[in-house]
Design a protein around this motif. Structure first.
Motif, PDB file in Angstrom:
ATOM      1  N   UNK A  99       0.853  -1.184   0.000  1.00 56.77           N
ATOM      2  CA  UNK A  99       0.000   0.000   0.000  1.00 56.77           C
ATOM      3  C   UNK A  99       0.891   1.237   0.000  1.00 56.77           C
ATOM      4  N   UNK A 100       0.661   2.107  -0.963  1.00 52.71           N
ATOM      5  CA  UNK A 100       1.414   3.359  -1.061  1.00 52.71           C
ATOM      6  C   UNK A 100       0.490   4.526  -0.762  1.00 52.71           C
ATOM      7  N   UNK A 101       0.900   5.376   0.157  1.00 56.39           N
ATOM      8  CA  UNK A 101       0.240   6.664   0.344  1.00 56.39           C
ATOM      9  C   UNK A 101       1.059   7.656  -0.474  1.00 56.39           C
ATOM     10  N   UNK A 102       0.534   7.983  -1.651  1.00 54.77           N
ATOM     11  CA  UNK A 102       1.300   8.749  -2.622  1.00 54.77           C
ATOM     12  C   UNK A 102       1.145   8.083  -3.973  1.00 54.77           C
ATOM     13  N   UNK A 103       1.905   8.563  -4.956  1.00 49.43           N
ATOM     14  CA  UNK A 103       1.798   8.041  -6.317  1.00 49.43           C
ATOM     15  C   UNK A 103       3.059   7.270  -6.666  1.00 49.43           C
ATOM     16  N   UNK A 131      -4.161   4.928   5.937  1.00 45.73           N
ATOM     17  CA  UNK A 131      -3.494   3.655   5.662  1.00 45.73           C
ATOM     18  C   UNK A 131      -4.131   2.532   6.478  1.00 45.73           C
ATOM     19  N   UNK A 132      -4.439   2.818   7.733  1.00 43.71           N
ATOM     20  CA  UNK A 132      -5.056   1.795   8.587  1.00 43.71           C
ATOM     21  C   UNK A 132      -6.452   1.413   8.082  1.00 43.71           C
ATOM     22  N   UNK A 133      -7.203   2.419   7.622  1.00 42.80           N
ATOM     23  CA  UNK A 133      -8.555   2.136   7.133  1.00 42.80           C
ATOM     24  C   UNK A 133      -8.510   1.314   5.842  1.00 42.80           C
ATOM     25  N   UNK A 134      -7.600   1.651   4.931  1.00 43.54           N
ATOM     26  CA  UNK A 134      -7.500   0.901   3.672  1.00 43.54           C
ATOM     27  C   UNK A 134      -6.993  -0.513   3.936  1.00 43.54           C
ATOM     28  N   UNK A 145      -2.226  -6.887   3.706  1.00 44.66           N
ATOM     29  CA  UNK A 145      -1.220  -5.915   3.269  1.00 44.66           C
ATOM     30  C   UNK A 145       0.092  -6.219   4.005  1.00 44.66           C
ATOM     31  N   UNK A 146       1.177  -6.377   3.233  1.00 47.12           N
ATOM     32  CA  UNK A 146       2.478  -6.657   3.848  1.00 47.12           C
ATOM     33  C   UNK A 146       3.212  -5.379   4.261  1.00 47.12           C
ATOM     34  N   UNK A 147       3.342  -4.469   3.310  1.00 50.67           N
ATOM     35  CA  UNK A 147       4.102  -3.251   3.612  1.00 50.67           C
ATOM     36  C   UNK A 147       3.254  -2.015   3.311  1.00 50.67           C
ATOM     37  N   UNK A 148       3.502  -0.962   4.080  1.00 53.60           N
ATOM     38  CA  UNK A 148       2.857   0.328   3.873  1.00 53.60           C
ATOM     39  C   UNK A 148       3.962   1.360   3.680  1.00 53.60           C
ATOM     40  N   UNK A 149       3.857   2.122   2.597  1.00 53.37           N
ATOM     41  CA  UNK A 149       4.886   3.105   2.251  1.00 53.37           C
ATOM     42  C   UNK A 149       4.262   4.476   2.077  1.00 53.37           C
ATOM     43  N   UNK A 150       4.936   5.491   2.592  1.00 54.42           N
ATOM     44  CA  UNK A 150       4.532   6.882   2.421  1.00 54.42           C
ATOM     45  C   UNK A 150       5.625   7.551   1.584  1.00 54.42           C
ATOM     46  N   UNK A 151       5.301   8.018   0.373  1.00 58.14           N
ATOM     47  CA  UNK A 151       6.291   8.586  -0.530  1.00 58.14           C
ATOM     48  C   UNK A 151       5.732   9.825  -1.218  1.00 58.14           C
ATOM     49  N   UNK A 152       6.547  10.646  -1.862  1.00 58.89           N
ATOM     50  CA  UNK A 152       7.924  11.038  -1.638  1.00 58.89           C
ATOM     51  C   UNK A 152       7.884  12.351  -0.870  1.00 58.89           C
ATOM     52  N   UNK A 153       8.886  12.642  -0.057  1.00 54.52           N
ATOM     53  CA  UNK A 153       8.900  13.885   0.708  1.00 54.52           C
ATOM     54  C   UNK A 153      10.240  14.583   0.527  1.00 54.52           C
TER      55      UNK A 153
END
Length: 381
Positions: A99-103, A131-134, A145-153
């Motif tokens: 799961x990616x928060x971002x594009x 992220x938790x809700x999705x 879901x195995x991994x959760x990523x927040x990108x890019x900053x």
């Protein structure tokens, strides 16, 4: 936070009418581009559109993407070595549902935007809750879901997030984003070329000499539809030979993009003897020119130096249309620096939902990253 709420949407038609007013500074968060994703996202991707509200007023929008890496035939075929095989095994077995928060399809801070000032810490808290809700949404479908990523900053925002909402996550820095800040005194392409030192001016002349015989033209929607198979063939050659991939575009992606975004999306075709041998794409994003996907014929690329000439052509487009900067992304760093782009460090944050793996993520993740050795070039006098 008590007055701030969010709602997660799964269809563009459901989005609030004020969505584009909030996201007007970023074309990658506006409904035409989101409609492109909805119509032609990679087959292993599902998108979620997040509206953030203060009381009942929409003040922010964000994007999340779920990727099923089990659906990929290949993660990329360029680097055939033991480290690559190990990395692919690990991703397939321990990180296949991401799961990616971002594009995940582009480089840059395009995951969210607000029309009012809001603390980075609050943004981080909202993204974590989303992220938790999705994740729970997929859990109900028996998908873990195995991994959760927040990108890019960019670094200032990353530092604030690391000290607050993302303090318990692993911060990673992959390849930098190559960004070309165009000088205001460059009014024409000749001004740009004149700024090169002799070595890089000679490189420019040599590339243009090799380019002899190639015709270029911007393709209309009708052209793109007509040449869709060939465009995809050229794109896919480049994509599958990248060092690492988490998706492949749908075949209709470029025609969907042109249909939804019109003149803001530009596809330039390269022709030799009336045959399409290469192309590149651009998105006009305010005063920023965003380079997008490209493709080329392997043999013509070597003979005609297509890729380098594409970079020069994108730069010329940026200068002549008075853009302030060009986002070149995070591949082919050395050649991009040779035309003037500079590396800008970007951070992401990641965690694994298996507590044991997550505990040692700081040791595992660096071993999965392809080793990158490159030399930054400095082409100007």
């Amino acid at each position: 936070m008590e007055t701030i709420t969010y709602k997660i949407f799964t269809a563009v038609a459901e989005l609030p009418k004020s969505w584009d007013g909030v996201s007007h500074d970023n074309a990658f968060l506006q409904t035409p581009y989101l409609s492109v994703l909805e119509e032609s996202a990679p087959t292993n991707m599902q998108c979620f559109y997040i509206g953030i509200f203060e009381k009942e007023e929409l003040i922010g929008v964000a994007l999340a993407q779920y990727l099923n890496l089990n659906k990929l035939e290949s993660f990329g075929e360029r680097d055939q070595c033991m480290k690559t095989y190990v990395r692919n095994f690990v991703f397939k077995n321990f990180a296949s549902h991401a799961l990616f928060l971002g594009n995940n399809m582009i480089t840059g801070q395009n995951g969210y935007t607000f029309n009012t000032k809001i603390e980075v810490q609050k943004i981080g808290q909202i993204l974590k809750q989303c992220a938790q809700e999705i994740t729970s949404y997929f859990q109900k479908q028996k998908i873990k879901i195995h991994i959760v990523t927040f990108k890019d900053f960019y670094q200032e925002g990353a530092s604030e997030l690391k000290n607050a909402a993302f303090s318990e996550m692993y911060e990673f820095n992959t390849q930098p984003n190559m960004i070309f800040q165009l000088k205001s005194e460059w009014k024409t392409n000749d001004d740009y070329v004149a700024a090169f030192s002799k070595k890089y001016r000679d490189q420019y002349k040599r590339a243009h000499k090799k380019f002899d015989g190639i015709q270029t033209r911007e393709l209309s929607l009708e052209d793109i539809v007509l040449m869709e198979d060939r465009i995809y063939q050229l794109y896919f050659y480049v994509a599958k030979n990248a060092p690492f991939n988490t998706f492949f575009l749908a075949k209709n992606h470029f025609s969907a993009f042109k249909k939804q975004c019109g003149n803001r999306f530009v596809l330039i075709g390269y022709f030799l003897n009336n045959e399409l041998v290469g192309f590149y794409t651009l998105l006009l994003n305010g005063d920023t020119l965003e380079t997008y996907f490209l493709g080329y014929d392997e043999h013509i690329q070597k003979e005609k130096m297509l890729y380098l000439n594409m970079l020069y052509s994108m730069t010329k487009f940026g200068i002549e249309n008075q853009f302030k900067k060009i986002i070149f992304g995070r591949t082919a760093l050395e050649i991009k620096s040779s035309i003037g782009a500079e590396p800008i460090r970007m951070s992401g944050f990641i965690y694994h939902r298996n507590p044991l793996i997550n505990r040692y993520f700081d040791k595992i993740f660096p071993k999965l990253e392809p080793t990158l050795v490159w030399q930054q070039r400095h082409p100007f006098k």
